[in-house]
Every structure is written in structure tokens, then in C-alpha cells.
Design a protein around this motif. Sequence first.
Motif, mmCIF file in Angstrom:
data_model
loop_
_atom_site.group_PDB
_atom_site.id
_atom_site.type_symbol
_atom_site.label_atom_id
_atom_site.label_comp_id
_atom_site.label_asym_id
_atom_site.label_seq_id
_atom_site.Cartn_x
_atom_site.Cartn_y
_atom_site.Cartn_z
ATOM 1 N N SER A 1 0.843 -1.191 0.000
ATOM 2 C CA SER A 1 0.000 0.000 0.000
ATOM 3 C C SER A 1 0.879 1.243 0.000
ATOM 4 N N THR B 1 -5.992 -5.125 7.795
ATOM 5 C CA THR B 1 -5.693 -6.278 6.954
ATOM 6 C C THR B 1 -6.908 -7.191 6.917
ATOM 7 N N GLU C 1 -5.547 -8.368 2.078
ATOM 8 C CA GLU C 1 -5.531 -7.030 1.494
ATOM 9 C C GLU C 1 -5.291 -6.017 2.612
ATOM 10 N N ARG D 1 -5.339 -2.058 3.857
ATOM 11 C CA ARG D 1 -5.845 -0.703 3.686
ATOM 12 C C ARG D 1 -5.282 0.174 4.793
#
Length: 543
Positions: A326, A364, A368, A370
Motif C-alpha cells: 500500500s 488487513t 488485502e 488498507r
Amino acid sequence: MEFECQESTEAFKNLANCSETNHFTSNSVTEDLELSKLSLDCNPKKGNSSSCSSKQLPPNDVFPSIWRTITDLPPALISEILNCLDPKELGVVSCVSTTLHNIASEHRVWKDFYCERWGLPTATRFSDEKSWKELFVEREYRSKTFLGRYSIDVLHGHTEAVRTVFLLASAKLIFTAGYDSVVRMWDMEEGLSISSSQPLGCTIRAVAADTKLLVAGGTDGFVHCWKAVEGRKRLFDLKGVENPNTEFRLWEHEGPITSLALDLTRIYSGSWDMTVRVWDRSSLRCTQILRHGDWVWSFVPHDMTVVSTSGSDVYLWETNSGTLLSVIHNAHVGYTYALARSRTGDFLYTGGEDGAVHMFEIITEFKEHRVVQVATWIPHSGAVYALAFEFPWLVSASSDGKLALIDVRKLLRASRRSLGKRVLRVKESDQNTIEPPQRMLHGFGCNLYSVDIGADRIVCGGEEGVVRIWNFSQALEIEQRARALRGIRLENRMRRGRLQIEMNGKGGQSNRCSVAAKKNPVNGDKDNSVWHSKRGINSKVKT
């Protein structure tokens, strides 16, 4: 007319939901649920207000009333329920009854509470006689020391500006370095210089250490390392007199080293050559290179991820594969100089050239990642050069010569992931509800380049060339003595008040008579005229 037993049905639903929430599938709970479901099929017929057949409800000696209190649940299910509570809720539960107090006080979740905030306690703080709850409550109470009184120690020894400080609380040591190219080691408690290295030939901008290794990064692109000497009380021989084989250097960077970090198996180094390099501690080889698009100012590793700042952006990397997970673009106006991270790795703090401090949450879900901004503070009028974090205190050092202390505790709440791991989450709030910094420390020169926090102390270095230590270790003791003195003064004041009331009560009647006599003298003068008693007047009238 038939009806359902509402209370029993609701109890069964609540218990079923509880078991589903905790993903608990033990045989004992399943059997109890089946028995309770049979017993709750109460369908009284018309004319029978509350009758249930004897076949549906077993006698008391066979099926006791197990759903009346939580303590009648299976121990494993009680443990799962308590595991969903935060420390405050668990403390409330322990006050309900003696049984729940024993269960909640000895629950394993207190160790999780402690470790997710401060890690495992050091040998000096840990005691086998204390439970994890007692350790947690004591440490949580001591976290208030940074709002109390303090003493300042000023360490002199560097001849030029101090660029970096590192506090190794487990060994009670402080390491500092700067423009004079010398790494110095200080005693944390006494504030005395223990040892200093030979000049390394360039500015030292970064230092990191644990009980096995000390590393320092120079502007010439090398990482200078000292291994701990076995049996040595102060761990490291900086001059290399006793054992010169403990020193070595790592060369691969093509620019000045700006940041260093250690974990159990790796050495991390960041540089103005726009890379973060990961080294294996056993083989001393570079195993991973994380490439950026601008100068790397700072980074913080945690577990299998690394967060780094490059230019004005913040990057989140996977360490083993080097995958970029990210990016936070333009986190600050200008460069993002400073970075700090919570012990669990879920919260990230950044400081930049605009004088602001941002808080982010790393979420998490299903592999994924963020990154969500949570809060912003602007406590400084200059650039924020350094950040340090120890739950719940975030400390920032700025070019305006001030330190800001921010308590992030009120922004967090306890949560739980689907895998059963306890984590802290951010409360739902807006920027208007965020409190300002709880304390500002100032009164010295400008350009504070580095700061660290630990062991009830804050260590800072800057352009003045001195190292300052704010010692809060006696704050609670001082406050307790002050409260005791205030209590004694209040008790004395109340005792004097009670004595005065008793004295007034004993002499009250005579005092009132004397006051009345003074106000109404029998044969006294009044307005410069003479008046007589009624007996005298009546006798004259009669004559």
C-alpha cells in the motif's frame, strides 16, 4: 389458545448467538443446547396457564437450572466470552461476584493485554509472585507518570549537534551520536558517560541496539556494528580494546544512512540512495532491497512488514518478497521526516515538514491491506523531525524546540478478528472530538533532531550538542506524598472545626445571655435619656 414461552426462547437464542459468535463447537455445549431446546418447548394448552408435560422438563436432579447465571456455563465457553472483553469491561465483570472475580482475574487474556501494549516485561519489572492482571494494572497506572512532575538531566560530551538518540531500557543504556562522528554510551539512571567510540569519520545519523548488537549508520554509506561482549556488564566495548573482533562494517549503500532498526533475525537500513536494505544477522548478507522514488527518511519494521517514508509518501512493504502492499501519497505537505508504529503494528504515526502529526490505522482483511487516516494534530510551528511511541504516549520532536506528548488511548477500542486474535481498533469519531496534546515540553534551543521514550523517561538530542533526559520515574511517588500531605491538612482542618463546634456548644447558653445583657441593659441610658421600670411609673401615676 397456544402460546410460546418467550423468556425461555429468548434465552436459547442468546446462548446460540453467543456460541456462534465465539465459534465454539465443544460436545458439552452441544449436548446442553439440545437438552435446553427440549426443555423449552413449552406449549401450554387452553386453560393451563403455565403447565408443561413432565416428559419435556426433566426433574431438577437430572437437569438443573444451568442458564440462570453465566458461571453455570462450561468453563471453555466462559473463557471465550471473557476473551471478547477489553480491560475495562473485564474489570467490571470481576466486581460482580467472587466466582467471576476469580475467573476474570486469572484469565489468560491479561497477558495478551499486557503484551500487545508493551511486549513481554523485562526481568526487573517481572515477578513470579504477581499475576498478569496485577502487572497490567500496575503498568497502566504508571503510564500516567508523564502527566506528573519530572527532573531534567543534561548530558554533556558531544562537541557538535546530536542527530540521533536510542534508549535501550532493558539494559538501562542510552546511545547517542551526531556530527562529531562519535557514538557515546550513557548510564540511563545515573546520567554518566560510560564509553565512547573512536571517531568514525563522518556524521552518524542513525543508531539502533538490542542486547546482542549495536549498529550505527554514517553519511559515508556504511553500517558500523559492535557485537555484545559476553559477560560484560555494559554489553559493548565501543573502543575495541578488550576484543577488536567484535567490530565490523556493512557496505552496500550508495548514500548516507538515515535510519536503522533491528529484530531477532534481521538488520534494516535506510538511505538517501532511495533504498531500504534488509540484512541477515547470521550471514551479514543483504537479502532484500526495497526501492523507492525519493530519499528514504525513516522506516519501522514489524513482523513481516516494513513501513517507510520516501519524499512525502508512506510505503507499506512485505519484507520477504519485497512486495509493495500500500502507498499513502502526499501524507504531508513537504517531506515526511518521522515515523513511529505501535507494538502490534496496526497503528502508524507520521510527522512531516508541515508540523503536523498524523495517525493511521492499517487494516488487513483477506490478505488485502488498507491504510486509513484516523486523526491529525498540529502541535508544532516547525517541521517534525522525530517521533517515538510507547503505549499510550506518542512523543514528537520539532525544529521549534518543543516536545509534544499525545495520549492516543481514548482513540482506541478493543476488537477481535475472525481468526480469534485480539487487536485494538479505532473508535468512530470525527476530527472535532480529538483532544489536543496533553503536554508540551519546551524551554531550550531549537532544532530537536531525535527523541525516544521508555522506562518512564524521555530522551532528546538536538542542535545544542547536549542530550536531555526528562525523568518521570518519581512522578507517582511525589504525587502520592503530595496527596498524603493534603489529606493530613484536610484532616487537621476538620478536627479543628469539630473542636470549635464542641466549644461553641458547651458555652453557647452563657454566651447568649451575655449578648442579650449587653444589648438590653436594665438601668442603662438610651438616647441620652433616662427611663424607669414600669413599676416605678405606675407608682407615680397612682400617687
